[in-house]
Design a protein around this motif. Structure first.
Motif, mmCIF file in Angstrom:
data_model
loop_
_atom_site.group_PDB
_atom_site.id
_atom_site.type_symbol
_atom_site.label_atom_id
_atom_site.label_comp_id
_atom_site.label_asym_id
_atom_site.label_seq_id
_atom_site.Cartn_x
_atom_site.Cartn_y
_atom_site.Cartn_z
ATOM 1 N N TYR A 36 -2.842 -10.587 0.447
ATOM 2 C CA TYR A 36 -2.784 -10.955 -0.951
ATOM 3 C C TYR A 36 -1.418 -11.565 -1.273
ATOM 4 O O TYR A 36 -0.391 -11.161 -0.727
ATOM 5 N N GLN A 38 1.108 -12.328 -4.548
ATOM 6 C CA GLN A 38 1.333 -11.948 -5.934
ATOM 7 C C GLN A 38 2.558 -12.672 -6.476
ATOM 8 O O GLN A 38 3.673 -12.466 -5.997
ATOM 9 N N PRO A 44 -2.398 -9.528 -7.937
ATOM 10 C CA PRO A 44 -2.553 -9.953 -6.543
ATOM 11 C C PRO A 44 -3.823 -10.786 -6.391
ATOM 12 O O PRO A 44 -4.858 -10.473 -6.990
ATOM 13 N N PHE A 89 1.226 -9.164 0.349
ATOM 14 C CA PHE A 89 0.816 -7.826 0.758
ATOM 15 C C PHE A 89 -0.268 -7.914 1.829
ATOM 16 O O PHE A 89 -1.228 -8.686 1.679
ATOM 17 N N LEU A 97 -8.999 0.286 0.382
ATOM 18 C CA LEU A 97 -7.918 -0.433 1.041
ATOM 19 C C LEU A 97 -6.581 0.292 0.895
ATOM 20 O O LEU A 97 -6.261 0.821 -0.174
ATOM 21 N N GLN A 98 -5.810 0.296 1.975
ATOM 22 C CA GLN A 98 -4.437 0.783 1.961
ATOM 23 C C GLN A 98 -3.526 -0.428 2.091
ATOM 24 O O GLN A 98 -3.698 -1.239 3.003
ATOM 25 N N PHE A 99 -2.555 -0.556 1.189
ATOM 26 C CA PHE A 99 -1.693 -1.728 1.179
ATOM 27 C C PHE A 99 -0.343 -1.439 1.830
ATOM 28 O O PHE A 99 0.165 -0.313 1.779
ATOM 29 N N GLY A 100 0.230 -2.483 2.401
ATOM 30 C CA GLY A 100 1.610 -2.411 2.840
ATOM 31 C C GLY A 100 2.541 -2.518 1.637
ATOM 32 O O GLY A 100 2.101 -2.776 0.512
ATOM 33 N N ALA A 101 3.839 -2.341 1.890
ATOM 34 C CA ALA A 101 4.816 -2.302 0.803
ATOM 35 C C ALA A 101 5.181 -3.684 0.270
ATOM 36 O O ALA A 101 5.826 -3.789 -0.774
ATOM 37 N N GLY A 102 4.773 -4.730 0.965
ATOM 38 C CA GLY A 102 5.009 -6.077 0.463
ATOM 39 C C GLY A 102 6.189 -6.777 1.118
ATOM 40 O O GLY A 102 7.127 -6.141 1.604
#
Lengths: 109, 114
Positions: A36, A38, A44, A89, A97-102
């Protein structure tokens, strides 16, 4: 549960150069890996995704690779432009969904 | 289609107050989720739902309640607001476990607890 790590946290590139962001995940059951973008103050938005039965996917200047054995996947942006500047992300999962910290990407002209 | 609609866009609460963040989608999606976004921490899952009448906790559920009485709506309730709940909240929906599991996000709610 799933744990997603994303690197680097910031990335500065010259316009025209390539940018690479890497993510690792922990849950071998995850089968969907979206990326994603953002922009500041906005929601996002999906730019590309890949599923576990595919090793690589490309869409114009962006591509994603997936290594299920090593549990890592990467985003590649070629010929970067100033409008590519944003936070990116990665995420992993199956429905949930589990996201990373970006990663804050800055493209300088 | 309006997609995913969140209200309000901005909210200021006093510590101890309660409120409900609204989320509605018109895409007939099975999955709906609530995330909070804090600087440097990405999007953290608060609660999610795989269909009407079914909800489950995510990574950071404490202080929040949800319900899913219809496919379209998935409200998030803050029971007693605390300054630590100051954040940007995003609701998302997706088809679920099928081929297309792209998550569509609402425009976000910026919440400040003073």
């Amino acid at each position: 549960g799933e744990n997603v790590e994303q690197h680097p946290s910031t990335l500065s590139v010259q316009e025209g150069d390539s940018a690479v962001i890497k993510c690792t995940y922990s849950d071998s059951a995850s089968n969907y890996f979206p990326w994603y973008k953002q922009e500041l103050g906005k929601r996002p938005q999906l730019i590309i995704d890949i599923r576990s039965n595919v090793g690589e996917k490309k869409d114009q200047r962006i591509a994603v690779t997936l290594n299920k054995t090593a549990k890592h996947f990467s985003l590649h942006i070629t010929e970067t432009q100033p409008e590519d500047s944003a936070v990116y992300f990665c995420a992993a999962g199956w429905g949930k969904l589990q996201f990373g910290a970006g990663t804050q990407v800055v493209v300088t002209p | 289609n309006a997609g995913v609609t969140q209200t309000p866009k901005f909210q200021v609460l006093k510590t101890g107050q309660s409120m409900t963040l609204q989320c509605a989608q018109d895409m007939n999606h099975e999955y709906m989720s609530w995330y909070r976004q804090d600087p440097g921490m990405g999007l953290r899952l608060i609660h999610y739902s795989v269909g009407a009448g079914i909800t489950d906790q995510g990574e950071v559920p404490n202080g929040y309640n949800v319900s899913r009485s219809t496919t379209e709506d998935f409200p998030l309730r803050l029971l007693s607001a605390a300054p630590s709940q100051t954040s940007v909240y995003f609701c998302a929906s997706s088809y679920g476990q099928g081929e297309n599991t792209e998550a569509f996000f609402g425009q976000g709610t910026r919440l400040t607890v003073v």
